[in-house]
Design a protein around this motif. Structure first.
Motif, PDB file in Angstrom:
ATOM      1  N   LYS B  84       0.829  -1.203   0.000  1.00  0.00           N
ATOM      2  CA  LYS B  84       0.000   0.000   0.000  1.00  0.00           C
ATOM      3  C   LYS B  84       0.864   1.255   0.000  1.00  0.00           C
ATOM      4  N   VAL B  85       0.557   2.142  -0.930  1.00  0.00           N
ATOM      5  CA  VAL B  85       1.217   3.439  -0.957  1.00  0.00           C
ATOM      6  C   VAL B  85       0.154   4.500  -0.704  1.00  0.00           C
ATOM      7  N   ALA B  86       0.438   5.391   0.231  1.00  0.00           N
ATOM      8  CA  ALA B  86      -0.543   6.423   0.543  1.00  0.00           C
ATOM      9  C   ALA B  86       0.087   7.803   0.432  1.00  0.00           C
ATOM     10  N   LEU B  87      -0.740   8.758   0.066  1.00  0.00           N
ATOM     11  CA  LEU B  87      -0.273  10.128  -0.055  1.00  0.00           C
ATOM     12  C   LEU B  87      -1.266  11.016   0.690  1.00  0.00           C
ATOM     13  N   ALA B  88      -0.744  11.956   1.443  1.00  0.00           N
ATOM     14  CA  ALA B  88      -1.626  12.860   2.172  1.00  0.00           C
ATOM     15  C   ALA B  88      -1.093  14.279   2.104  1.00  0.00           C
ATOM     16  N   TRP B  89      -1.995  15.241   2.050  1.00  0.00           N
ATOM     17  CA  TRP B  89      -1.552  16.642   2.056  1.00  0.00           C
ATOM     18  C   TRP B  89      -2.391  17.479   3.005  1.00  0.00           C
ATOM     19  N   THR B 100      -5.012   6.226  -0.949  1.00  0.00           N
ATOM     20  CA  THR B 100      -4.186   5.020  -0.851  1.00  0.00           C
ATOM     21  C   THR B 100      -4.319   4.223  -2.146  1.00  0.00           C
ATOM     22  N   GLU B 101      -3.229   3.626  -2.547  1.00  0.00           N
ATOM     23  CA  GLU B 101      -3.237   2.867  -3.794  1.00  0.00           C
ATOM     24  C   GLU B 101      -2.364   1.629  -3.625  1.00  0.00           C
TER      25      GLU B 101
END
Lengths: 158, 104
Positions: B84-89, B100-101
């Motif tokens: 799982k790769v997640a990005l948050a801003w 999440t991808e």
């Protein structure tokens, strides 16, 4: 001419200051927690030297040929200039991006985990023709690479 | 600001390339509204964090000079399919989003 000389000095110097970095790099943080450490002064600084101080508490960088900056030679639209930094240096802790001639040069600071590779791509705004400077922190030393981008239409004003 | 992030994570060997597009105006606070002459208040993303299986790969601080609808691409090693790769801003007004991808 004077500005040119200053730039030389900025490039030539080595890092003398301490290795105290901003707390953003300190491991497991959610964005909310990181926010408190957003280096406001560095982002509001009017020149690279002052913003370097704010980000890395240092004012000198070592020029390096191992930092490749991919950006167009001529950017027609300064509002969207693609920039890729490709740093071939071991133990990169952080990459920061500056646009020298912008009112506030600091564009972004990327703090990388040990397993992250030294490649970061993004798009930046450029007010006018300027050097794009990438500063890479590795093993307590700051390395700098630069590339000039000519801008036909500025992307900062209204 | 839901659904502001488009994220893709692809694998080559054990190196994962994360590419993300974020929908955001990234107002610098320097532009003036052409009709009213009023300065448009600054509104830009300040923090972006990228994680791999919950572990930080990137923490970054952004200024207003990142282009509108920011693009970000980074690479990291030690990844495998299905991770799982997640990005948050978070932006300067406290708005935030995350996505999440799975790596493929």
């Amino acid at each position: 001419m004077n500005a040119f000389r200053q730039r030389r000095i900025f490039l030539k110097g080595t890092l003398a200051g301490s290795a105290v970095a901003v707390a953003v790099g300190a491991g497991l943080l959610s964005p909310r927690q990181v926010l408190a450490a957003w280096p406001k002064e560095a982002f509001e600084a009017k020149d690279i030297a002052a913003s370097l101080k704010g980000v890395y508490n240092a004012d000198m960088t070592t020029p390096s040929n191992d930092i490749e900056i991919k950006a167009p030679d001529i950017a027609e639209n300064g509002a969207v200039v693609p920039v890729t930094v490709n740093a071939n240096i071991k133990g990169i802790e952080s990459i920061s991006l500056f646009v020298e001639q912008n009112g506030t040069p600091l564009t972004a600071v990327f703090n990388l985990a040990p397993n992250a590779l030294g490649t970061v791509s993004t798009r930046v705004k450029m007010g006018k023709t300027s050097n794009v400077v990438a500063v890479v922190k590795a093993g307590g030393t700051l390395y700098a690479g630069r590339k000039e981008v000519k801008v036909t239409i500025g992307g900062c004003g209204g | 600001m839901a659904d502001s992030i488009k994220i893709r994570a692809t694998l080559k060997g054990d190196v994962c390339t994360v590419k993300a597009l974020i929908k955001h105006p990234m107002e610098t606070g320097q532009r003036k509204d052409k009709k009213t002459g009023q300065v448009i208040p600054a509104h830009f993303i300040q923090e972006v964090v990228c994680t791999h299986n919950g572990k930080n790969v990137l923490t970054s601080a952004w200024g207003a000079a990142i282009s509108a609808n920011p693009y970000l691409s980074i690479e990291f090693s030690g990844a495998k399919k299905g991770d799982k790769v997640a990005l948050a801003w978070v932006d300067n007004k406290g708005e935030k989003d995350s996505a999440t991808e799975e790596i493929r």
